[in-house]
Design an enzyme around this catalytic site. Structure first.
Site, PDB file in Angstrom:
ATOM      1  N   HIS A 113       8.104  -3.197   0.761  1.00  0.00           N
ATOM      2  CA  HIS A 113       6.599  -3.277   0.215  1.00  0.00           C
ATOM      3  C   HIS A 113       6.596  -2.228  -1.028  1.00  0.00           C
ATOM      4  O   HIS A 113       5.605  -1.945  -1.238  1.00  0.00           O
ATOM      5  CB  HIS A 113       5.615  -3.007   1.034  1.00  0.00           C
ATOM      6  N   CYS A 121       5.625  -0.287 -15.010  1.00  0.00           N
ATOM      7  CA  CYS A 121       4.592  -0.479 -15.846  1.00  0.00           C
ATOM      8  C   CYS A 121       4.499  -2.138 -15.597  1.00  0.00           C
ATOM      9  O   CYS A 121       5.412  -3.000 -15.544  1.00  0.00           O
ATOM     10  CB  CYS A 121       5.483  -0.439 -17.062  1.00  0.00           C
TER      11      CYS A 121
HETATM   12  P1  OAD Z   1      -0.317  -2.238  11.243  1.00  0.00           P
HETATM   13  O1  OAD Z   1      -1.284  -1.195  11.131  1.00  0.00           O
HETATM   14  O2  OAD Z   1      -0.509  -3.751  11.143  1.00  0.00           O
HETATM   15  O3  OAD Z   1       0.456  -2.001  12.674  1.00  0.00           O
HETATM   16  C1  OAD Z   1       0.924  -0.832  13.098  1.00  0.00           C
HETATM   17  C2  OAD Z   1       1.488  -1.115  14.418  1.00  0.00           C
HETATM   18  O4  OAD Z   1       1.927   0.272  14.885  1.00  0.00           O
HETATM   19  C3  OAD Z   1       0.365  -1.536  15.627  1.00  0.00           C
HETATM   20  O5  OAD Z   1       1.038  -2.583  16.233  1.00  0.00           O
HETATM   21  C4  OAD Z   1       0.262  -0.379  16.467  1.00  0.00           C
HETATM   22  O6  OAD Z   1       0.104  -0.688  17.892  1.00  0.00           O
HETATM   23  C5  OAD Z   1       1.733   0.307  16.385  1.00  0.00           C
HETATM   24  N1  OAD Z   1       1.496   1.915  16.467  1.00  0.00           N
HETATM   25  C6  OAD Z   1       0.463   2.779  16.099  1.00  0.00           C
HETATM   26  N2  OAD Z   1       0.564   4.007  16.414  1.00  0.00           N
HETATM   27  C7  OAD Z   1       1.736   3.791  16.891  1.00  0.00           C
HETATM   28  C8  OAD Z   1       2.784   4.874  17.199  1.00  0.00           C
HETATM   29  N3  OAD Z   1       2.486   6.426  17.438  1.00  0.00           N
HETATM   30  N4  OAD Z   1       4.108   4.462  17.767  1.00  0.00           N
HETATM   31  C9  OAD Z   1       4.581   3.312  17.667  1.00  0.00           C
HETATM   32  N5  OAD Z   1       3.749   2.355  17.233  1.00  0.00           N
HETATM   33  C10 OAD Z   1       2.554   2.647  17.047  1.00  0.00           C
HETATM   34  O7  OAD Z   1       0.993  -1.780  10.239  1.00  0.00           O
HETATM   35  P2  OAD Z   1       2.283  -2.750   9.634  1.00  0.00           P
HETATM   36  O8  OAD Z   1       2.659  -3.502  10.731  1.00  0.00           O
HETATM   37  O9  OAD Z   1       3.316  -1.702   8.982  1.00  0.00           O
HETATM   38  O10 OAD Z   1       1.259  -4.033   3.368  1.00  0.00           O
HETATM   39  O11 OAD Z   1       1.497  -3.494   8.689  1.00  0.00           O
HETATM   40  C11 OAD Z   1       2.410  -4.375   7.713  1.00  0.00           C
HETATM   41  C12 OAD Z   1       1.828  -4.321   6.470  1.00  0.00           C
HETATM   42  O12 OAD Z   1       0.401  -4.510   6.174  1.00  0.00           O
HETATM   43  C13 OAD Z   1       1.997  -2.992   5.553  1.00  0.00           C
HETATM   44  O13 OAD Z   1       3.227  -2.801   4.908  1.00  0.00           O
HETATM   45  C14 OAD Z   1       0.854  -3.053   4.486  1.00  0.00           C
HETATM   46  C15 OAD Z   1      -0.283  -3.443   5.297  1.00  0.00           C
HETATM   47  O14 OAD Z   1      -1.352  -4.415   4.591  1.00  0.00           O
HETATM   48  C16 OAD Z   1       0.803  -3.864   2.348  1.00  0.00           C
HETATM   49  O15 OAD Z   1      -0.037  -3.050   2.060  1.00  0.00           O
HETATM   50  C17 OAD Z   1       1.275  -4.714   1.303  1.00  0.00           C
END
Ligand code: OAD
Length: 236
Positions: A113, A121
Site C-alpha cells: 500500500h 508525481c
Molecule cells: P484494520 O484497522 O482494518 O485492522 C486492524 C486489525 O488489527 C484488527 O483486526 C484488530 O483486531 C487488530 N489489532 C488491533 N490492535 C492490535 C494489537 N495491539 N495487536 C494485534 N492486532 C491488533 O487495519 P488493516 O487490516 O491493516 O489501506 O487495514 C487494511 C487497509 O485498510 C490498510 O492498509 C489501509 C486501510 O484502509 C489503505 O489506506 C489503502
C-alpha cells in the site's frame, strides 16, 4: 518445525502498540475520518489540501514512532530463516516504515500500500524519498509539473504495488503468517486462501479473530507485542 519459504503479511494492528491508529477498530481512523475523501483518487482530486493535511500529519507521526516487540520479532524471524537458507518475504499493508526501523531487510519487504516516506508525481510517476510535508504548491523536480505531487500511498480503487512478486511468493510458500489485519481489504484478505489452497500452513496472530479467521490452521489471539515474539520463539 522449519519452513523453506515464509510469507508474512502485516496490517495496522502490528503498529497499534507503537502509537499508530488502526483503521476499523473502535476509534479507528476510518471511524473518525471519511475514507472516500482521504483514501481515493477522487477525494484527492476534489480537495487535495485536505488529503495533504491528513497524510502530512500521519507522516510526521510515523517518523516519531518506534517499532515494538512485534516488529522486532519479525526481524529476528527473518534472520533465523536466512541461516537455514530458506526464503522470507514480509508483505505489509502499513505505510509507516516501522519494519525497516526494527531491522527487517528492506530487500525482503513489499510495501503493497506504499510508503508515507515517499512522494510520487501524479504527472510523470517519479517516486522519491520524502520526509517533510507535501502541498499543492510543489513542483516535481523531474518533470517540472506544479501541483501534482502526492503521497506514495495506494488509495481505494488503485492497484496495490508489486502484486506479481507477492503472488509468486504465495504460490511457493509453505508457511503464511497474517498479523494485525482485519482481513476486510482485498487483495490482502485473499492471500490466506491462496497460500492454503497451494499447501501452506497458515497462522493468524491478531488481537481478535479476523474476518477470514476460519481459513487459518492456527490462530493466536492477543496484542502483537506479545503473541508475535511468543510465536517466533516457539518456531525458530
Ligand atoms: P484494520 O484497522 O482494518 O485492522 C486492524 C486489525 O488489527 C484488527 O483486526 C484488530 O483486531 C487488530 N489489532 C488491533 N490492535 C492490535 C494489537 N495491539 N495487536 C494485534 N492486532 C491488533 O487495519 P488493516 O487490516 O491493516 O489501506 O487495514 C487494511 C487497509 O485498510 C490498510 O492498509 C489501509 C486501510 O484502509 C489503505 O489506506 C489503502
Amino acid at each position: 518445525m522449519t519452513y523453506q519459504n515464509i510469507v508474512v503479511l502485516t496490517g495496522a494492528g502490528i503498529s497499534a502498540e507503537s502509537g499508530l491508529g488502526t483503521f476499523r477498530d473502535k476509534d479507528g481512523i476510518w471511524t473518525k475520518y471519511p475514507l472516500e475523501d482521504l483514501a481515493t483518487p477522487e477525494g484527492f482530486a476534489r480537495n487535495p489540501d485536505f488529503v495533504h493535511e491528513f497524510y502530512n500529519a500521519r507522516r510526521a507521526q510515523s517518523a516519531k514512532a518506534e517499532p515494538n516487540a512485534g516488529h522486532i520479532a519479525l526481524a529476528d524471524l527473518e534472520r533465523a530463516q536466512s541461516k537455514t537458507g530458506g526464503s522470507f518475504l514480509l508483505v505489509t499493508q502499513n505505510v509507516d516504515g516501522l519494519h525497516e526501523k526494527a531491522g527487517s531487510n528492506p530487500a525482503n519487504i513489499v510495501h503493497m500500500h506504499g510508503e508515507l516516506g515517499k512522494s510520487r508525481c501524479g504527472a510523470c510517476g517519479d517516486v522519491m524519498a520524502w520526509t517533510g510535508p507535501l502541498s499543492t504548491n510543489l513542483t516535481c523536480q523531474i518533470c517540472d509539473t506544479k501541483g501534482q505531487m502526492r503521497p506514495h500511498v495506494v488509495w481505494f480503487g488503485e492497484i496495490p504495488l508489486e502484486m506479481d512478486r507477492i503472488e509468486q511468493a504465495l504460490a511457493k510458500c509453505d508457511l503464511f503468517v497474517s498479523i494485525g489485519t482485519s482481513g476486510d481489504v482485498y487483495p490482502a484478505a485473499g492471500f490466506v486462501q491462496m497460500a492454503r489452497s497451494l499447501g501452506a500452513w497458515t497462522v493468524e496472530l491478531n488481537l481478535e479473530p479476523s474476518s477470514g479467521s476460519a481459513l487459518f490452521n492456527e490462530s493466536h489471539l492477543g496484542p502483537a507485542s506479545k503473541v508475535v515474539p511468543d510465536w517466533v520463539r516457539l518456531n525458530t
